[in-house]
Design an enzyme around this catalytic site. Structure first.
Site, PDB file in Angstrom:
ATOM      1  N   LEU A 106      50.231  32.657 -17.865  1.00 56.69           N
ATOM      2  CA  LEU A 106      50.150  32.594 -19.325  1.00 56.69           C
ATOM      3  C   LEU A 106      50.898  31.395 -19.882  1.00 56.69           C
ATOM      4  CD1 LEU A 106      50.699  36.365 -20.219  1.00 56.69           C
ATOM      5  CD2 LEU A 106      48.559  35.102 -20.269  1.00 56.69           C
ATOM      6  N   GLN A 111      54.545  28.433 -18.857  1.00 57.97           N
ATOM      7  CA  GLN A 111      55.659  28.117 -17.979  1.00 57.97           C
ATOM      8  C   GLN A 111      56.575  27.118 -18.660  1.00 57.97           C
ATOM      9  OE1 GLN A 111      54.248  26.273 -14.355  1.00 57.97           O
ATOM     10  NE2 GLN A 111      52.396  25.557 -15.359  1.00 57.97           N
ATOM     11  N   GLY A 113      60.971  25.327 -18.125  1.00 61.08           N
ATOM     12  CA  GLY A 113      61.899  24.794 -17.151  1.00 61.08           C
ATOM     13  C   GLY A 113      62.524  25.849 -16.270  1.00 61.08           C
ATOM     14  N   GLY A 133      61.100  29.130 -15.642  1.00 64.00           N
ATOM     15  CA  GLY A 133      60.248  30.102 -14.993  1.00 64.00           C
ATOM     16  C   GLY A 133      58.818  30.047 -15.463  1.00 64.00           C
ATOM     17  N   VAL A 170      55.412  32.641 -16.630  1.00 61.79           N
ATOM     18  CA  VAL A 170      55.010  33.953 -17.141  1.00 61.79           C
ATOM     19  C   VAL A 170      53.577  34.219 -16.700  1.00 61.79           C
ATOM     20  CG1 VAL A 170      54.695  35.406 -19.161  1.00 61.79           C
ATOM     21  CG2 VAL A 170      56.576  33.760 -19.098  1.00 61.79           C
ATOM     22  N   LYS A 192      57.616  37.820 -16.158  1.00 64.52           N
ATOM     23  CA  LYS A 192      58.386  36.583 -16.194  1.00 64.52           C
ATOM     24  C   LYS A 192      59.059  36.382 -14.833  1.00 64.52           C
ATOM     25  CE  LYS A 192      62.272  34.355 -18.579  1.00 64.52           C
ATOM     26  NZ  LYS A 192      63.308  34.523 -19.609  1.00 64.52           N
ATOM     27  N   ASP A 241      69.387  32.030 -29.626  1.00 65.70           N
ATOM     28  CA  ASP A 241      68.354  31.016 -29.398  1.00 65.70           C
ATOM     29  C   ASP A 241      67.117  31.311 -30.256  1.00 65.70           C
ATOM     30  OD1 ASP A 241      67.259  28.728 -28.385  1.00 65.70           O
ATOM     31  OD2 ASP A 241      66.586  29.624 -26.513  1.00 65.70           O
TER      32      ASP A 241
END
Length: 761
Positions: A441, A443, A445, A447, A449, A463, A561
């Site tokens: 779906l 990506q 830095g 990981g 998904v 994830k 974040d």
């Protein structure tokens, strides 16, 4: 132990493979097939769907892609799909296909229609005249072409020279099509009744006139048009009366091609071979063939070879042993250059095309094969059984190692209720088709998904981190613990995790409509559904979720974040807060947490950056940047702007202080909102972006104010005098600022990428 098992297995496999080589059909000596070269280096290989093989070539600036100018092709990209046209001025129709000996072009057509009274249907009296011509040094009309006339009152004169005066010269041939009442019009017959066909005797130049006998006076009630065309005979089948009254007949014959024989030069093979500098068949394993239609020659690969005989490396050997259709061997096939030969296995002799078993050796061979086969099978079964036992034990040890390495014990300590679902690696492999590329779906830095389908048919997002070290274990477990504490419709729901593989995985509910970043910045002008009302709704939903995390969760949570990339949208475009890898739990009696500064450039609270003290007001600042993005359509950091305008937070506050609010808002937002509504929204942004965290509102106050803004009364801008003044102000040449509106929304800035994080998570 392992080395001994490996040696035993190696001996068994070598013995079995030796027996197989001795007793089985041999397809050894397979030469490697060389890739076929179609075009010269650097030249375009095809035009649209048509392959252009050398000696033909697509005309390119500075390149000699064809063997001579007569073989150059123009690729017209104004048509979709592109079509190829010969550069020869006599051949103006597009190319259908190119074979080793023939070139097929779209054919010319002559036609004329009449009404019942006799005059032409378009009111113009004229003869229909078509000319055909070729470059005789390279092309000739094939004998498969015929002149076809379809109609009930038509005839066509065929002249073997285009330059003849048709008013005084006699035609070389005449093709007549009439429909007498005493004759039956039959299908598949072109003998003069409704349809006529005659061969083309000219190889280079001829012309056609289409005329009528009685201007269709007697037949126009069922046939009003006559047609004449030259094309490949096998491509046209006359359908009788259905063609004579078919108004779409012209479209049906449009793709009947005219066939040209091509040759390298107007020379025989003997003449061409005297001049080796221009001779085209000089590569090995090729031969020269004289053209049959006229004086000329072509090159072809010798029997048993394939490739392009006009280009280096020339023709390569065909391995007949690799294709059962190309060899007649019943046991062992041996390939040689240009051919092959057959041989028999041990215990057989060759008789004609067959291998016959020697009677004296037949029983011995059977015993040997059966004994050797059972020995190999027994050893392999035993080795496989031992191998799978050892492999199963090793996998169990490895799963336990990864579980501990990825924080399984820490998760058990931090998870109060212990109700976090732990998935097995095998279960997630099945859900993602072994983490197939087409299940990705997104990506970043840290990981990738994947989209997954669990055994109960639930569609989830999985994830998977790219790598894992000790510094990331706490972050991963932190995200799991936080999300298990959260139960809110606007927060992504964590379904479970997997710790028994090399890198840990999280299993979330699938939020399938992408992130808010995709809809605001990655679509030029923003998504069509992203109206002011929807922007305020999404902002209200997001702020409500953050307010819940700050004050209503069992343990207060600071996200740390907040940005567009971490606000996902479901199928109904409902906002969901995601990515809690950087979040922190705060005790009820704490107001500030001192921690390593983390966040995304452009969203980061300056007070938190300089002091390292994290508060809920840090999330308020980041959300203020998100709200500014929704109102302006600008990105948090835009390096292409002037230095003082690169930071959106600073630019927004400065613009408000200069009373330039309506110049920086996205035009669509200005058109949809009321001045009072937009001013209140901007004031809320400025309060959130206050450099002093204590003077910022709480996230609950932000959520309540956004709900109030959503309920504001809307009036069309056209009914407000203030809007007209703003619009005229925007159009004034002396005070217009291009940097406020001419923002390239499709630029490659990646605000959500990990490269913009101030420190690794």
């Amino acid at each position: 132990m392992k080395m001994r098992l490996f040696l035993i297995l190696l001996v068994v496999l070598l013995g079995c493979s030796w027996g197989y080589e001795v007793l089985s059909p041999d397809t050894a000596n397979h030469t490697i097939m060389k890739p076929e070269v179609f075009t010269k280096p650097g030249c375009q290989r095809q035009c649209g769907n048509l392959l252009i093989p050398y000696p033909f070539g697509i005309k390119s600036e500075g390149l000699d892609c064809a063997i001579s100018p007569a073989f150059e092709v123009q690729c017209s990209t104004d048509i979709n799909p592109p079509l190829a046209f010969p550069l020869d001025p006599y051949m103006t129709h597009h190319i259908h296909d190119i074979s080793d000996t023939e070139l097929r072009l779209n054919s010319f057509q002559a036609s004329k229609c009449y009404n019942q009274s006799g005059p032409p249907a378009d009111g113009i009296e004229q003869l229909i005249h078509v000319e055909y011509g070729l470059d005789e040094t390279s092309f000739a009309y094939s004998t498969v072409n015929v002149l076809t006339v379809v109609g009930c009152d038509d005839y066509a004169n065929l002249y073997n020279d285009r330059s003849l005066n048709h008013t005084t010269s006699k035609p070389s041939q005449v093709c007549s099509a009439t429909c007498p009442p005493d004759k039956e019009i039959r299908e598949d017959e072109c003998s003069g009744t409704g349809c006529c066909q005659i061969p083309i005797t000219s190889h280079a130049n001829f012309s056609i006139d289409l005329l009528t006998y009685k201007r269709y006076r007697n037949v126009s009630y069922f046939n009003q048009c006559g047609f004449a065309f030259v094309g490949e005979k096998s491509r046209f089948r006359f359908q009788g009366m259905s063609y004579l009254n078919d108004s779409y007949f012209r479209q049906k014959i449009r793709d009947i091609p005219i066939v040209l024989d091509w040759f390298i030069a107007n020379q025989t093979c003997g003449e061409a071979q005297r001049d080796q500098t221009s001779y085209a068949c000089k590569f090995s394993n090729s031969e020269c063939i004289n053209a049959t239609s006229s004086t000329g020659y072509r090159c072809r690969c010798k029997q048993g070879f394939a490739g392009n005989p006009y280009l280096t490396p020339g023709c390569y050997d065909i391995n007949e042993c690799m294709d059962e259709q190309k060899n007649t061997c019943d046991q062992i096939c041996n390939n040689i250059d240009g051919s092959y030969y057959c041989s028999c296995q041990i215990g057989y002799y060759r008789k004609g095309d067959k291998c016959i078993a020697n009677k004296s050796q037949k029983s011995q061979v059977i015993k040997y094969v059966l004994g050797f086969g059972f020995s190999c099978l027994s050893l392999l079964v035993g080795m496989n059984w031992l191998y799978f036992i050892l492999k199963k034990r090793k996998r169990a040890q490895q799963r336990d190692k990864f579980f501990r390495q990825n924080g399984g014990l820490l998760l058990g300590q931090q998870s109060r209720e212990g109700n976090t679902k732990v998935f097995s690696n095998e279960e997630l492999k099945r859900a993602t088709n072994n983490y197939a590329a087409d299940m990705i779906l997104g990506q970043g830095g840290y990981g990738v998904v994947y989209r997954g389908i669990l055994s109960d048919n639930r569609v989830v997002a999985i994830k998977k981190s790219k790598q894992m070290d000790e510094s990331q274990v706490e972050q991963f477990i932190n995200e799991v613990v936080i999300l298990t504490q959260v139960n809110h419709r606007n927060v992504v729901k964590l379904l479970g995790c997997c710790l028994e593989c090399e890198v840990p995985l999280l299993v979330y509910e699938l939020v399938s409509n992408g992130s808010l970043l995709d809809h605001v910045h990655k679509i030029v002008g923003g998504a069509s559904w992203l109206s002011l009302e929807n922007r305020l709704r999404i902002a209200a939903e997001s702020s409500g979720a953050l307010a819940y995390l700050h004050s209503a969760a069992s343990i207060p949570i600071i996200h740390r974040d907040v940005k567009l990339a971490n606000i996902l949208l479901d199928d109904n475009n409902v906002a969901k807060i995601s990515d809690f890898g950087a979040s922190r739990l705060v005790s009820m009696d704490q107001t500030k947490v001192t921690t390593l500064v983390q966040g995304t450039l452009g969203y980061l609270d300056p007070e938190y950056f300089y002091s390292g003290r994290l508060t809920t007001k840090s999330d308020v600042y980041s959300f203020g940047v998100v709200l500014a993005e929704l109102l302006t359509g600008r990105k948090p950091i835009c390096m292409s702007n002037r230095e003082e305008d690169r930071n959106l937070a600073t630019f927004f506050v400065t613009s408000m202080n200069k009373n330039c609010l309506f110049l920086i808002l996205e035009p669509r937002i200005v058109n949809e909102g009321t001045p009072d509504q937009l001013e209140k929204a901007a004031l809320l942004v400025r309060r959130c972006l206050n450099l002093n965290g204590a003077e910022r509102p709480t996230m609950m106050e932000v959520a309540m104010e956004l709900q109030n803004l959503r309920g504001s009364t809307k009036h069309p801008w056209a009914n407000q005098q203030g809007h007209e003044e703003i619009m005229s102000l925007k159009g004034h040449s002396e005070i217009r600022h291009s940097d406020l509106y001419d923002i390239k929304m499709s630029s490659g800035s990646n605000l959500g990428n990990d490269s913009e994080l101030l420190s690794p998570r």
